[in-house]
Design an enzyme around this catalytic site. Structure first.
Site, PDB file in Angstrom:
ATOM      1  N   PHE A 152      15.654  19.297  -1.702  1.00 36.17           N
ATOM      2  CA  PHE A 152      14.249  18.914  -1.895  1.00 36.17           C
ATOM      3  C   PHE A 152      13.991  17.506  -1.360  1.00 36.17           C
ATOM      4  O   PHE A 152      12.952  17.215  -0.778  1.00 36.17           O
ATOM      5  CB  PHE A 152      13.899  18.982  -3.392  1.00 36.17           C
ATOM      6  CG  PHE A 152      12.587  18.361  -3.762  1.00 36.17           C
ATOM      7  CD1 PHE A 152      12.532  17.142  -4.390  1.00 36.17           C
ATOM      8  CD2 PHE A 152      11.396  19.006  -3.449  1.00 36.17           C
ATOM      9  CE1 PHE A 152      11.319  16.551  -4.706  1.00 36.17           C
ATOM     10  CE2 PHE A 152      10.179  18.428  -3.759  1.00 36.17           C
ATOM     11  CZ  PHE A 152      10.146  17.187  -4.388  1.00 36.17           C
ATOM     12  N   TYR A 175       0.843  -1.210   0.000  1.00 37.23           N
ATOM     13  CA  TYR A 175       0.000   0.000   0.000  1.00 37.23           C
ATOM     14  C   TYR A 175       0.876   1.257   0.000  1.00 37.23           C
ATOM     15  O   TYR A 175       0.670   2.172  -0.797  1.00 37.23           O
ATOM     16  CB  TYR A 175      -0.945   0.045   1.206  1.00 37.23           C
ATOM     17  CG  TYR A 175      -1.779   1.309   1.211  1.00 37.23           C
ATOM     18  CD1 TYR A 175      -1.446   2.390   2.028  1.00 37.23           C
ATOM     19  CD2 TYR A 175      -2.864   1.448   0.340  1.00 37.23           C
ATOM     20  CE1 TYR A 175      -2.178   3.576   1.987  1.00 37.23           C
ATOM     21  CE2 TYR A 175      -3.592   2.633   0.296  1.00 37.23           C
ATOM     22  CZ  TYR A 175      -3.245   3.695   1.116  1.00 37.23           C
ATOM     23  OH  TYR A 175      -3.956   4.864   1.053  1.00 37.23           O
ATOM     24  N   ARG A 233     -10.060   5.455   8.798  1.00 37.25           N
ATOM     25  CA  ARG A 233      -9.011   5.112   7.817  1.00 37.25           C
ATOM     26  C   ARG A 233      -7.999   4.278   8.580  1.00 37.25           C
ATOM     27  O   ARG A 233      -7.435   4.736   9.564  1.00 37.25           O
ATOM     28  CB  ARG A 233      -8.367   6.376   7.251  1.00 37.25           C
ATOM     29  CG  ARG A 233      -9.239   7.090   6.239  1.00 37.25           C
ATOM     30  CD  ARG A 233      -8.948   8.577   6.050  1.00 37.25           C
ATOM     31  NE  ARG A 233      -7.580   8.976   6.081  1.00 37.25           N
ATOM     32  CZ  ARG A 233      -6.791   9.123   4.974  1.00 37.25           C
ATOM     33  NH1 ARG A 233      -7.289   8.839   3.821  1.00 37.25           N
ATOM     34  NH2 ARG A 233      -5.549   9.525   5.071  1.00 37.25           N
TER      35      ARG A 233
END
Ligand code: D61
Ligand code: MG
Length: 416
Positions: free
Chosen positions: A285, A168, A225
């Site tokens: 980043f 997932y 969730r």
């Protein structure tokens, strides 16, 4: 504790916080004039403060591609996250989303607040997407297709085993890593990184989020969730939501420590991925979110507050991470520091203590062997005076301003 209280407690957060504020202000001024790019960059700032700032410092061409990549996937995730949409309605949209990004007339209303605006005005994102170079478009379309299909698979499937959990997290974050490595390569600024390392970069960030957001996710309306794998939590409780009840606190913290220990598996790959980067802007980043993640895991480990509210790194520390992260030495330093922060919290009676200790010592060894762990400012251990010269100067200026203001105010009242 408000920001002012936090600054008094951590005075050397002040300067980095001011710089962060100025950087955010500067970034907002950079919003391009064309309507659809204007919409995209202002939306980016609204839906992801943390990524918006690090995306902003990338070179123009790559920045536009990463901005659109983010907004396309955030829109896809808004469909996935909206638990009010029925599964048989949601699955086809997730599966076909990679085609919709080519069609400015397509839109689908869902989500809340800024996410809702992103969905309703998605045509701006499609128009900007259609202006990107073909190789950027192909990378974004490919990842959107694979993430949509993966999300659809788990709409009706529970995260049972640790393998399900890794699968997932691959779909919703590992694939982002693979896509970013493709965009970096397409920009000609980096070699193409191995998928396994790109995947680990995403898994480390996503697992940290899933651990930190336990309470928010389990209390989600109308439907919980649940991403913690049954294979782990069923060793401690009968139902995942039982972890939030006071009487299960000891078991809950043991389960939390088990989840954190699992997430530490990915650190070695992440350090290898970052040490291979060549472009300073791309490095920052990639490195800043990773340091935020190890800091958040160190904060969450053995911390019952995870089951009482959302545990977050203080803004001052976030500002210091963003301000200071420039080279691999800063990354090794930060991972070493936060490992040192987590280690003393390992209690010998914790069921996973040995495994956690091994993983933390492996990380510390990796950082030491880098040979760049030199004398530098630590994120946790204070070895310099509480008030450094810059902070004293700023405090002095502030005092003068307050004093002048007060005396002017008193003057005015006397003249009244
Ligand atoms: C280097 C630099 C940044 C990286 C990276 C490597 C590898 C992976 C990632 C960033 C992605 C990390 C995701 C962690 C945060 N989790 C989420 O946002 C979850 O949604 C996942 C699906 C949508 C992914 C959107 C995304 C995120 C970051 C990006 C990006 C796209 C594109 C470019 C750069 C960064 C989480 O969403 C929480 C929420 O709804 O706010 C969820 O729903 O599970
Ligand atoms: Mg999601």
């Amino acid at each position: 504790m408000g920001t002012l209280g936090a600054i008094m407690k951590h005075p050397d957060d002040l300067y980095p916080l001011l710089k962060l504020k100025m950087a955010a202000r500067h970034a907002e001024k950079q919003i391009p004039p064309q309507p659809h790019w204007g919409f995209c960059y202002s939306m980016l700032h609204k839906v992801s403060r943390s990524f918006a700032l690090v995306i902003q410092q990338l070179g123009t061409e790559l920045r536009d591609a990463v901005c659109i990549f983010y907004l396309v996937l955030r829109a896809l995730d808004t469909v996935e996250d909206d638990t009010s949409i029925a599964a048989d309605f949601k699955v086809p949209i997730l599966m076909a989303f990679h085609r919709h990004i080519y069609d400015p007339d397509w839109h689908f209303s869902c989500g809340t607040k800024d996410y809702k605006v992103l969905m309703e005005q998605f045509h701006h994102v499609s128009n900007a997407f259609l202006e990107l170079g073909r190789n950027y478009q192909e990378a974004i379309e490919d990842i959107t297709m694979r993430m949509g299909a993966g999300m659809a698979k788990f709409i009706c499937k529970e995260v049972e085993t640790v393998a399900d959990y890794d699968e997932y997290c691959h779909y919703v974050a590992g694939l982002v890593g693979l896509g970013l490595s493709k965009l970096f390569h397409a920009s000609g600024k980096e070699d193409l990184a191995p998928d396994s390392l790109s995947n680990s970069m995403g898994l480390f960030l996503q697992k940290t989020n899933i651990i930190r957001d336990y309470l928010e996710d389990i209390n989600e309306i109308p439907k919980s969730r649940m991403f913690w794998p049954r294979e782990i939590w069923s060793k401690y409780v009968d139902k995942l939501e039982d972890l939030k009840y006071e009487e299960n606190s000891v078991k809950a913290v043991q389960c939390l420590n088990d989840m954190v220990t699992n997430a530490l598996i990915h650190v070695e790959d992440c350090l290898q991925y970052m040490s291979a980067l060549r472009n300073p802007a791309i490095f920052r980043f990639c490195a800043i979110p990773q340091i935020m993640a190890i800091g958040t895991l160190a904060l969450c480990y053995n911390n019952i507050e995870v089951f009482r509210g959302v545990v977050k790194m203080r803004r001052g520390l976030t500002a210091r991470v963003i301000d200071r992260t420039r080279t691999m030495a800063d990354v090794y330093g930060a991972f070493f520091d936060f490992s040192c922060m987590l280690k003393p919290k390992i209690e010998k009676h914790d069921p996973n203590a040995t495994k956690t200790l091994n993983r933390i010592e492996t990380i510390q060894k990796l950082c030491r062997e880098s040979g760049v762990l030199s004398k530098r400012k630590s994120y946790i251990i204070r070895n310099e005076p509480r008030y450094n010269s810059v902070t004293i100067a700023i405090l002095f200026v502030l005092l003068v301003i307050i004093f002048t203001y007060l005396s002017a105010y008193r003057q005015k009242n006397q003249n009244m």
